[in-house]
Design a protein around this motif. Structure first.
Motif, PDB file in Angstrom:
ATOM      1  N   THR A   1      29.897  33.010  31.527  1.00  0.00           N
ATOM      2  CA  THR A   1      30.284  33.659  30.270  1.00  0.00           C
ATOM      3  C   THR A   1      31.608  34.381  30.436  1.00  0.00           C
ATOM      4  O   THR A   1      32.523  34.220  29.610  1.00  0.00           O
ATOM      5  N   SER A   2      31.733  35.179  31.491  1.00  0.00           N
ATOM      6  CA  SER A   2      32.997  35.868  31.779  1.00  0.00           C
ATOM      7  C   SER A   2      32.988  36.286  33.242  1.00  0.00           C
ATOM      8  O   SER A   2      31.927  36.481  33.850  1.00  0.00           O
ATOM      9  N   THR A   3      34.209  36.441  33.783  1.00  0.00           N
ATOM     10  CA  THR A   3      34.398  36.837  35.177  1.00  0.00           C
ATOM     11  C   THR A   3      35.512  37.887  35.208  1.00  0.00           C
ATOM     12  O   THR A   3      36.570  37.683  34.587  1.00  0.00           O
TER      13      THR A   3
ATOM     14  N   CYS B   1      38.648  48.037  34.929  1.00  0.00           N
ATOM     15  CA  CYS B   1      38.823  46.589  35.044  1.00  0.00           C
ATOM     16  C   CYS B   1      40.315  46.283  35.006  1.00  0.00           C
ATOM     17  O   CYS B   1      41.027  46.688  34.079  1.00  0.00           O
ATOM     18  N   VAL B   2      40.804  45.533  36.020  1.00  0.00           N
ATOM     19  CA  VAL B   2      42.225  45.234  36.104  1.00  0.00           C
ATOM     20  C   VAL B   2      42.538  43.783  35.729  1.00  0.00           C
ATOM     21  O   VAL B   2      43.668  43.474  35.345  1.00  0.00           O
ATOM     22  N   ALA B   3      41.565  42.890  35.839  1.00  0.00           N
ATOM     23  CA  ALA B   3      41.799  41.478  35.499  1.00  0.00           C
ATOM     24  C   ALA B   3      40.477  40.873  35.050  1.00  0.00           C
ATOM     25  O   ALA B   3      39.405  41.246  35.541  1.00  0.00           O
ATOM     26  N   ALA B   4      40.570  39.916  34.098  1.00  0.00           N
ATOM     27  CA  ALA B   4      39.352  39.296  33.554  1.00  0.00           C
ATOM     28  C   ALA B   4      39.686  37.908  33.047  1.00  0.00           C
ATOM     29  O   ALA B   4      40.838  37.590  32.724  1.00  0.00           O
ATOM     30  N   SER B   5      38.648  37.073  32.980  1.00  0.00           N
ATOM     31  CA  SER B   5      38.852  35.712  32.478  1.00  0.00           C
ATOM     32  C   SER B   5      39.193  35.708  30.990  1.00  0.00           C
ATOM     33  O   SER B   5      39.789  34.754  30.487  1.00  0.00           O
ATOM     34  N   ASN B   6      38.812  36.763  30.265  1.00  0.00           N
ATOM     35  CA  ASN B   6      39.139  36.854  28.833  1.00  0.00           C
ATOM     36  C   ASN B   6      40.311  37.796  28.598  1.00  0.00           C
ATOM     37  O   ASN B   6      40.326  38.547  27.624  1.00  0.00           O
TER      38      ASN B   6
ATOM     39  N   VAL C   1      48.577  40.901  38.721  1.00  0.00           N
ATOM     40  CA  VAL C   1      47.549  40.953  37.670  1.00  0.00           C
ATOM     41  C   VAL C   1      47.560  39.658  36.861  1.00  0.00           C
ATOM     42  O   VAL C   1      46.503  39.089  36.541  1.00  0.00           O
ATOM     43  N   GLU C   2      48.754  39.182  36.494  1.00  0.00           N
ATOM     44  CA  GLU C   2      48.822  37.942  35.714  1.00  0.00           C
ATOM     45  C   GLU C   2      48.273  36.767  36.518  1.00  0.00           C
ATOM     46  O   GLU C   2      47.535  35.925  35.973  1.00  0.00           O
ATOM     47  N   ARG C   3      48.622  36.720  37.827  1.00  0.00           N
ATOM     48  CA  ARG C   3      48.110  35.630  38.647  1.00  0.00           C
ATOM     49  C   ARG C   3      46.596  35.712  38.777  1.00  0.00           C
ATOM     50  O   ARG C   3      45.898  34.701  38.718  1.00  0.00           O
ATOM     51  N   ALA C   4      46.038  36.915  38.914  1.00  0.00           N
ATOM     52  CA  ALA C   4      44.583  37.077  39.009  1.00  0.00           C
ATOM     53  C   ALA C   4      43.904  36.694  37.693  1.00  0.00           C
ATOM     54  O   ALA C   4      42.826  36.087  37.685  1.00  0.00           O
ATOM     55  N   ASN C   5      44.517  37.070  36.546  1.00  0.00           N
ATOM     56  CA  ASN C   5      43.928  36.720  35.240  1.00  0.00           C
ATOM     57  C   ASN C   5      43.811  35.209  35.077  1.00  0.00           C
ATOM     58  O   ASN C   5      42.771  34.691  34.642  1.00  0.00           O
TER      59      ASN C   5
END
Length: 659
Positions: free
Chosen positions: A132-134, A143-148, A115-119
């Protein structure tokens, strides 16, 4: 005066004036057919004006609308292409994101490290793509991972099963959706792709774009973008957002509400009325109710995928303004031509009238010659009478000038009398003091008290010197002189005055007080001390002269008053010194108060006063840069207030410097 003879023949200007006069005095009588003909001509002219203005308005307005329609069509095509290219540029981003191993692994088997690597991967991708966001969503909608991921309003942990773009991607298609974010509350365009792992869908990859910049306020016309339901979600006019361009069915309204597409915003129809259909699908519409609602030229283009429509709303006001200006110019030109024709016709009529009036003018001039002769005789008689009046007025003017010279001489003699009277008045007090000191000296010499006699003789010498100075100072009452920059100690001046009036003050209670306006402290004033801080800008002799006049007047009015009392108050501030002399007499009458400082005005009996003391005192106060006023005290009696400029010296505290 010169007599008049025959009148010369009339000139062309006189003939023209006579013609105008005859036209006014003898107007034509209009018969009924003439009036009818003129009314018909006026009606025809008005009808021609209306027709010319109407035709000009129609041609100009139609030409302006055609130009506006062509320009609007070109602009809407360019704007549609720009929006489409922007959306297409991000169309492949969620597809590439869905194929990345980090995304597939974390959606198939999420671990903290994954998860941290995906974030961090999503954060870097979002920054480089300038989206804006991914974010990525599991198959269960979480939602498990996001750019924010590290922001306060992160999407991580949020549930998105109700969103249409999630539903479409989970079915294996591409999700496209515009709505207001449930977490950030910011509107955006969502593009989603299914994430496949080992041939099965394990989640959804989503890219959100902010399109609020697109319908900028600097656009030449208003711009709106509607979704597939006709809801305005982008607009350069903020008041039009989240309105519909067509009514919504109940099912569509429920769908928008359940998907929370517009964050439960109330969706109301935009009050649009179609007034005219134009070529190329353009429409002239009115937005709002009433006849004063603005009108626009609406041009619509379909975006394709997604199923959006872009509509430009070009204001029709410039076209109306151009048509109105052209109509006004046409109307003014038409009226100008009519006025020019009317002037030409009136010019011809006036020429005819001038010819007809020439004969009448010749007859009028013959009658005028006769009247001029009669009037000449009358004017000659009036001229003789006027000469007599001029001679009489000349003689009267000479007599008036002689009387004026005599009056000036009398004024000079009166001024000399005033000066003599002033000297007499001002020397009365010192003479009385001299008499008192001389009587006391004689008594002291009979007793053998030489020390006291010597003091009285010194006082007599000082009074004699004072009388000499008084005679020199009285000239200030006749002509203004520049005040000298002298300084007078208040305590010493009061001490000399009280000593001079000692005999008259034997049966009178005199109260002296000192008040500091800055500290508000009041105490009894010791006149025997020097008080070096209480110094005024004034000549000492002139100050004593004013105080003698004020105290002498107070003593005169309290004669016969039970328990006579005089209060002398000194009020000191940073810039001024106020010396007030208050008595417990009957006060000043209201009719006397305005004339109190006039020369030779006195309320005393004949022989007791000349009415010059207060006038001279007021003149002295003004010359020293101060003032002297009088009023009645609230508790009874009169009070005179002398205001002087304070001279600043290096001295101890004011209220303690004399102790």
């Amino acid at each position: 005066m010169k007599a008049a003879g025959r009148v010369a023949p009339p000139s062309a200007q006189q003939v023209d004036g006579a013609a105008r006069y005859a036209t006014i005095v003898e107007p034509h009588r209009l018969d009924f057919p003439t009036v009818t003909r003129r009314l018909l001509i006026l009606f025809a002219l008005v009808a021609g004006l209306v027709a010319a203005c109407g035709l000009t308005w129609t041609i100009t307005w139609q030409h302006g609308i055609d130009n506006l329609r062509r320009n609007a069509a070109a602009r809407v095509d360019r704007t549609t292409s720009a929006l489409k290219s922007t959306l297409d540029r991000y169309e492949s981003l969620p597809y590439l994101l869905a194929g990345h191993p980090f995304v597939q692994e974390v959606l198939d088997a999420p671990t903290p490290a994954g998860v941290e690597r995906a974030n961090r991967y999503l954060e870097d991708l979002n920054r480089r793509a300038r989206a804006t966001s991914t974010y990525i969503i599991r198959a269960d909608g979480i939602c498990v991972a996001a750019s924010n991921w590290n922001a306060p309003d992160t999407f991580v942990g949020a549930e998105y099963r109700f969103r249409p773009y999630f539903v479409d991607a989970m079915k294996g298609g591409v999700g496209r959706f515009f709505g207001i974010g449930t977490i950030s509350q910011a509107p955006g365009y969502y593009i989603s792709q299914p994430v496949l792992h080992d041939g099965r869908i394990v989640g959804v990859a989503v890219v959100k774009l902010n399109l609020e910049w697109f319908p900028g306020a600097d656009a030449p016309e208003s711009l709106i973008v509607t979704d597939d339901h006709g809801v305005i979600f982008l607009s350069s006019v903020p008041a039009w957002k989240y309105h519909t361009v067509r009514p919504l069915s109940g099912a569509i309204t429920d769908t928008i509400w359940q998907t929370r597409q517009y964050a439960q915003q109330p969706i109301a129809p935009l009050p649009v009325t179609i007034e005219r259909m134009l070529e190329g699908g353009a429409q002239i519409v009115r937005v709002g109710g009433g006849r004063m609602a603005p009108r626009y030229l609406a041009t619509r283009r379909a975006l394709g995928e997604p199923d959006w429509h872009l509509i430009t709303m070009a204001s029709v006001d410039p076209v109306n303004r151009d048509a109105r200006n052209a109509t006004i110019v046409t109307g003014f030109g038409y009226v100008s031509l009519c006025l020019l024709a009317f002037y030409w016709r009136m010019r011809r009529a006036r020429v005819r009238e001038m010819i007809r009036s020439r004969a009448l003018l010749q007859k009028a001039y013959a009658e005028l010659n006769r009247r001029v002769a009669e009037r000449t005789a009358d004017l000659s008689q009036a001229n003789e009478q006027l000469k007599k009046e001029v001679s009489e007025r000349t003689r009267a003017e000479q007599e008036l000038r002689a009387a004026h010279d005599e009056l000036i001489q009398a004024s000079k003699l009166a001024a000399l009398g005033q000066m003599a009277a002033g000297i007499t008045h001002e020397l009365n007090q010192p003479l009385a003091a001299l008499r008192s000191f001389s009587d006391n000296t004689r008594v002291f010499l009979e007793r053998g008290d030489e020390a006291s006699a010597r003091e009285n003789l010194e006082a007599i010498a000082a009074l004699t010197e004072r009388m000499g100075k008084i005679t020199n100072q009285l000239k200030l009452f006749v002509g203004r002189a520049r005040p000298r920059s002298a300084r007078a100690p208040i305590a010493r001046a009061l001490r000399n005055v009280l000593a001079l009036l000692q005999k008259r003050l034997q049966d009178v209670t005199v109260d002296l007080s000192l008040f500091d306006a800055q500290t508000g402290h009041r105490e009894t004033f010791d006149v025997s001390a020097d008080h070096p801080a209480l110094v005024a800008h004034c000549d000492e002799l002139r100050l004593e002269q004013v105080l003698i006049n004020l105290l002498g007047n107070a003593l005169d009015v309290i004669v016969g008053t039970p328990s006579p009392r005089i209060a002398i108050d000194i009020e000191v501030s940073d810039a001024t010194l106020l010396i007030s002399v208050r008595d417990n007499g009957p006060g000043i009458a209201d009719e006397v108060l305005p004339r109190l400082f006039e020369p030779f005005f006195t309320t005393k009996e004949m022989g007791q006063g000349l009415g010059l003391g207060l006038a001279i005192s007021s003149s002295i106060a003004r010359d020293c840069g101060g003032s002297l006023v009088a009023r009645n005290a609230p508790e009874g009696g009169a009070v005179f207030i002398l205001t002087l400029r304070r001279a600043h010296v290096h001295a101890p505290d004011i209220l303690t410097s004399g102790s």
